[in-house]
Motif scaffolding. Structure first.
Motif, PDB file in Angstrom:
ATOM      1  N   ALA A 158     -10.839  27.384  14.478  1.00 16.21           N
ATOM      2  CA  ALA A 158     -11.582  26.767  15.585  1.00 16.21           C
ATOM      3  C   ALA A 158     -12.716  25.902  15.029  1.00 16.21           C
ATOM      4  O   ALA A 158     -12.954  24.785  15.495  1.00 16.21           O
ATOM      5  CB  ALA A 158     -12.123  27.846  16.514  1.00 16.21           C
ATOM      6  N   ASN A 182      -2.809  22.912  25.014  1.00 15.61           N
ATOM      7  CA  ASN A 182      -2.870  24.368  24.990  1.00 15.61           C
ATOM      8  C   ASN A 182      -3.320  24.927  26.340  1.00 15.61           C
ATOM      9  O   ASN A 182      -2.796  25.924  26.815  1.00 15.61           O
ATOM     10  CB  ASN A 182      -3.803  24.841  23.862  1.00 15.61           C
ATOM     11  CG  ASN A 182      -3.087  24.864  22.520  1.00 15.61           C
ATOM     12  OD1 ASN A 182      -1.911  24.532  22.439  1.00 15.61           O
ATOM     13  ND2 ASN A 182      -3.784  25.235  21.473  1.00 15.61           N
ATOM     14  N   MET A 183      -4.291  24.256  26.957  1.00 15.50           N
ATOM     15  CA  MET A 183      -4.758  24.715  28.274  1.00 15.50           C
ATOM     16  C   MET A 183      -3.613  24.625  29.289  1.00 15.50           C
ATOM     17  O   MET A 183      -3.382  25.545  30.070  1.00 15.50           O
ATOM     18  CB  MET A 183      -5.929  23.846  28.767  1.00 15.50           C
ATOM     19  CG  MET A 183      -7.232  24.028  28.007  1.00 15.50           C
ATOM     20  SD  MET A 183      -7.768  25.731  27.952  1.00 15.50           S
ATOM     21  CE  MET A 183      -8.343  25.936  29.626  1.00 15.50           C
ATOM     22  N   LEU A 230      -7.699  27.513  19.485  1.00 16.79           N
ATOM     23  CA  LEU A 230      -8.855  26.607  19.486  1.00 16.79           C
ATOM     24  C   LEU A 230     -10.106  27.247  20.056  1.00 16.79           C
ATOM     25  O   LEU A 230     -11.176  26.684  20.018  1.00 16.79           O
ATOM     26  CB  LEU A 230      -8.533  25.349  20.294  1.00 16.79           C
ATOM     27  CG  LEU A 230      -7.348  24.546  19.750  1.00 16.79           C
ATOM     28  CD1 LEU A 230      -7.038  23.381  20.655  1.00 16.79           C
ATOM     29  CD2 LEU A 230      -7.625  24.066  18.344  1.00 16.79           C
ATOM     30  N   GLY A 231      -9.945  28.449  20.616  1.00 20.13           N
ATOM     31  CA  GLY A 231     -11.062  29.041  21.353  1.00 20.13           C
ATOM     32  C   GLY A 231     -12.079  29.784  20.501  1.00 20.13           C
ATOM     33  O   GLY A 231     -13.121  30.173  20.993  1.00 20.13           O
ATOM     34  N   GLY A 236     -11.598  22.508  13.731  1.00 19.12           N
ATOM     35  CA  GLY A 236     -11.107  21.525  14.701  1.00 19.12           C
ATOM     36  C   GLY A 236      -9.635  21.197  14.480  1.00 19.12           C
ATOM     37  O   GLY A 236      -9.027  20.463  15.246  1.00 19.12           O
ATOM     38  N   LEU A 280      -4.552  18.302  21.540  1.00 18.67           N
ATOM     39  CA  LEU A 280      -4.299  19.733  21.396  1.00 18.67           C
ATOM     40  C   LEU A 280      -4.903  20.579  22.496  1.00 18.67           C
ATOM     41  O   LEU A 280      -4.233  21.423  23.086  1.00 18.67           O
ATOM     42  CB  LEU A 280      -4.880  20.210  20.071  1.00 18.67           C
ATOM     43  CG  LEU A 280      -3.866  20.457  18.977  1.00 18.67           C
ATOM     44  CD1 LEU A 280      -4.576  20.958  17.742  1.00 18.67           C
ATOM     45  CD2 LEU A 280      -2.815  21.439  19.419  1.00 18.67           C
ATOM     46  N   ARG A 281      -6.202  20.342  22.742  1.00 16.49           N
ATOM     47  CA  ARG A 281      -6.883  21.209  23.709  1.00 16.49           C
ATOM     48  C   ARG A 281      -6.244  21.103  25.101  1.00 16.49           C
ATOM     49  O   ARG A 281      -5.871  22.127  25.682  1.00 16.49           O
ATOM     50  CB  ARG A 281      -8.383  20.895  23.734  1.00 16.49           C
ATOM     51  CG  ARG A 281      -9.211  21.978  24.373  1.00 16.49           C
ATOM     52  CD  ARG A 281     -10.680  21.719  24.156  1.00 16.49           C
ATOM     53  NE  ARG A 281     -11.102  21.887  22.784  1.00 16.49           N
ATOM     54  CZ  ARG A 281     -11.437  23.077  22.262  1.00 16.49           C
ATOM     55  NH1 ARG A 281     -11.393  24.158  23.001  1.00 16.49           N
ATOM     56  NH2 ARG A 281     -11.808  23.184  21.012  1.00 16.49           N
ATOM     57  N   GLY A 300      -5.709  22.392  14.463  1.00 19.04           N
ATOM     58  CA  GLY A 300      -5.139  23.422  15.314  1.00 19.04           C
ATOM     59  C   GLY A 300      -3.680  23.244  15.514  1.00 19.04           C
ATOM     60  O   GLY A 300      -3.058  22.411  14.870  1.00 19.04           O
ATOM     61  N   ASP A 334      -3.900  30.801  21.892  1.00 15.28           N
ATOM     62  CA  ASP A 334      -4.607  29.521  21.800  1.00 15.28           C
ATOM     63  C   ASP A 334      -5.602  29.629  20.661  1.00 15.28           C
ATOM     64  O   ASP A 334      -6.568  30.385  20.740  1.00 15.28           O
ATOM     65  CB  ASP A 334      -5.332  29.242  23.126  1.00 15.28           C
ATOM     66  CG  ASP A 334      -6.072  27.910  23.077  1.00 15.28           C
ATOM     67  OD1 ASP A 334      -5.980  27.225  22.038  1.00 15.28           O
ATOM     68  OD2 ASP A 334      -6.729  27.568  24.061  1.00 15.28           O
ATOM     69  N   GLY A 367      -6.805  16.063  17.650  1.00 11.85           N
ATOM     70  CA  GLY A 367      -7.933  16.633  18.377  1.00 11.85           C
ATOM     71  C   GLY A 367      -7.944  16.257  19.851  1.00 11.85           C
ATOM     72  O   GLY A 367      -8.424  17.001  20.690  1.00 11.85           O
TER      73      GLY A 367
END
Ligand SMILES: Cc1cc2nc3c(=O)[nH]c(=O)nc-3n(C[C@H](O)[C@H](O)[C@H](O)COP(=O)(O)OP(=O)(O)OC[C@H]3O[C@@H](n4cnc5c(N)ncnc54)[C@H](O)[C@@H]3O)c2cc1C
Length: 432
Positions: free
Chosen positions: A329, A265-266, A217-218, A332, A261-262, A334, A215, A258
Motif C-alpha cells: 500500500a 478494486n473498489m 491497496l488499503g 502505491g 487500480l483503485r 498494486g 484489496d 495507479g
C-alpha cells in the motif's frame, strides 16, 4: 532461433524450439544440442520454463490419452495433454482432476514439474499427491518409471523438480468422483485479516475449496471476499455459454496503473459483495475465472509484469501478511489479482514443492523497473524473516539466498538433476 516469452512477458528470448510429437522418440530428440528444457504451455510467469540461447523441447504435441479406467478413475496420458482436455473427458463421465490451478490451459508435465496447487490443498494436497506414476526420459537416453511406491526418490525429485530431472513423457493420474460439473458456493465479505483467518479455520472442515481475493491497496483498512465451494450433487442445469474473448493488442503502456487500480478494486469488491451469499457455479468460471479472456497478460503493456507469490508459516502468517500488505500500500504499486489463501497441514510430495503449511499471498505487479525491484526487496525481507518461501513457477528475480533458505531439501534434490538440462531459473538460483 525464435523468440519465446513466458506468461509475464518480461522479454522475449531466442530459443531453438523442437516440437515433440512421438513419445517413443523422445530420447532421440534429447540426443541433440544441449542443454535443453521441456516447455509446456509457458503459463509459468517467470524464467522456470525458459532456456535462452538454447533448446526448448515443446511438449504440447504429446497430447494423447493412453487409457482411462472409468471404474476407478485412473487416467494415463501423455505429458503434453492439457488439463482442460482431461476435465472435458472426465467430467462428462463423473470424474474430475482432484487438484487444479487457476488455469486449465496448462500441461500435465508442467503441473507435475511445478507441483501446482489449487483451492483445496487441505483436502487433496498438490498435483503430485494425485500422480500414481510417471515416465521420465533423460538426456543419456535412459527411461525410468517412478511413483510414490516405485523409485520414490526419483518421484520426489521430479514432482516440483522444475523440469530439471528429465522430460516427463507420460503420467498416470488418480481422478476423483463428482456428480457433475457444478459446485455449491458461498461468497463472504471480510474486513480484516483476523476475519480472514477465522473464515479459513471455520471453513476447512465443511468446505473443500477455499480462496479469497483481497484489496491490497488499503493498507491497514482491509477488505476482501472469501469464496468457498463444494462439489454439488445438482445435475441437469444448462451448461453456461462460452464467453471467450481475447485481449486484442498489447497497449503501449500498462493498463494496470495507479489511476486504474483503485477504482477497479473498489468496483470488483462492491459488485461481488452485492452477489455475496450462496449459489451454484459451473467448475470452469469457479476454478478458472480468467481463462475466458485469452492473452489477458497483454494488458500489462510491452514491459510485462511480475507475480510475487509467497507462503509463510501459520504462526507468523498474520503479521507477515499484514507487513507485506502495508509495504505494498505504501509503495502505491498494486494488483488486480491479490489472492490470499491457506495451505493445509500436510507434507508436500516433492523435494522442491512450493506448498507448505501456512498462508500464501499472490499478487501481480506491472514491471516498473527499479521501483518494482525495490518493493520486492522489502517483501523478500519479510518472507525471509518469517522463514517463508517464494514460488519458482511465478518467479523471475528472487535472490539465490532466499531460494536456498526457503527450500531446505535443495541439496538432496541436486544429485537427481539431468546434466543435459538447464533453465534460466536454474542458472540464476543453482549456478548451472
Ligand atoms: C492464470 C494463471 C493462473 C495460475 N494459477 C495457479 C494456481 O492456482 N496454482 C499454481 O500452482 N499455479 C498456478 N499458475 C501457474 C501454472 O499452473 C504453472 O506455472 C504451470 O506449471 C504451467 O504449466 P505449463 O504447461 O504452462 O508449463 P511451463 O510453464 O511451460 O513449464 C513449467 C515448468 O514445467 C517444466 N515442464 C513442462 N513440461 C514438462 C515435461 N513434460 N517434463 C518435465 N518438465 C516439464 C518446464 O521445464 C518448466 O520448468 C497459474 C498460471 C496462470 C497463467
Amino acid at each position: 532461433m525464435v523468440g519465446v516469452a513466458s506468461w509475464g512477458r518480461l522479454a522475449s528470448w531466442e530459443h531453438e524450439v523442437q516440437v515433440l510429437t512421438d513419445r517413443t522418440q523422445v530420447a532421440r530428440h534429447l540426443d541433440g544440442p544441449l542443454p535443453g528444457l521441456a516447455y509446456g504451455m509457458g503459463r509459468s510467469y517467470g524464467d522456470v520454463c525458459l532456456n535462452p540461447g538454447h533448446v526448448l523441447w515443446k511438449t504440447t504435441g504429446l497430447d494423447r490419452f493412453i487409457t482411462f479406467d472409468e471404474a476407478n478413475g485412473r487416467l494415463s496420458c501423455e505429458a503434453g495433454m492439457l488439463l482442460r482436455d482431461i476435465q472435458n473427458l472426465a467430467v462428462a463421465r463423473g470424474w474430475m482432476l482432484p487438484v487444479t490451478p487457476g488455469t486449465q490451459l496448462i500441461t500435465v508435465g508442467g503441473a507435475i514439474a511445478n507441483d501446482v496447487h489449487g483451492k483445496n490443498h487441505h483436502v487433496f494436497g498438490s498435483f503430485g499427491d494425485n500422480v500414481c506414476r510417471l515416465t521420465l526420459v533423460r538426456t543419456d537416453g535412459s527411461m525410468l518409471e517412478c511413483g510414490p511406491g516405485e523409485r520414490p526418490e526419483w518421484f520426489a525429485a521430479t514432482v516440483g523438480g522444475l523440469g530439471l530431472t528429465g522430460v516427463i513423457v507420460t503420467a498416470e493420474l488418480q481422478l476423483r468422483r463428482v456428480a457433475g460439473p457444478w459446485l455449491d458456493t458461498e461468497t463472504v465479505p471480510y474486513a480484516s485479516l483476523d476475519e480472514f483467518f477465522a473464515l479459513a479455520d471455520n471453513s476447512e472442515a465443511a468446505w473443500e475449496h477455499t480462496v479469497s481475493w483481497i484489496d491490497c491497496l488499503g493498507g491497514s483498512s482491509l477488505h476482501g471476499l472469501f469464496m468457498r465451494g463444494n462439489p454439488s450433487s445438482v445435475t441437469g442445469l444448462p451448461e453456461p455459454k462460452s464467453r471467450s474473448k481475447k485481449m486484442p493488442f498489447v497497449p503501449p503502456v500498462s493498463l494496470v496503473n495507479g489511476l486504474t487500480l483503485r477504482p477497479f478494486n473498489m468496483t470488483y469488491f462492491h459488485l461481488n459483495k452485492w452477489k455475496a451469499g450462496r449459489g451454484v457455479a459451473h467448475y470452469e468460471p469457479f476454478f478458472y475465472p480468467l481463462d475466458h479472456l485469452h492473452e489477458w497478460n497483454r494488458m500489462y503493456g510491452p514491459k510485462g509484469f511480475f507475480q510475487y507469490q509467497s507462503v509463510v508459516p501459520r504462526a507468523v502468517g498474520r503479521d507477515a501478511i499484514q507487513a507485506m500488505l502495508t509495504e505494498i500500500a505504501k509503495s502505491g504499486e498494486g494488483s488486480f489479482l491479490a489472492v490470499l489463501k491457506t495451505f493445509g497441514d500436510r507434507q508436500a510430495p516433492g523435494m522442491l514443492s512450493f506448498p507448505e503449511p501456512g498462508v500464501t499471498l499472490a499478487l501481480d505487479f506491472p514491471n516498473r523497473g527499479e521501483k518494482t525491484a525495490r518493493l520486492f526487496d522489502r517483501l523478500d525481507a519479510i518472507v525471509r524473516e518469517a522463514h517463508g518461501r517464494l514460488y519458482p513457477a511465478k518467479d523471475a528475480r528472487m535472490p539465490r539466498d532466499l531460494f536456498e533458505a526457503g527450500y531446505p531439501r535443495l541439496a538432496e534434490f541436486l544429485p537427481y538433476r539431468d546434466p543435459g538440462i538447464s533453465s534460466a531459473l536454474s542458472r540464476r538460483l543453482m549456478g548451472h
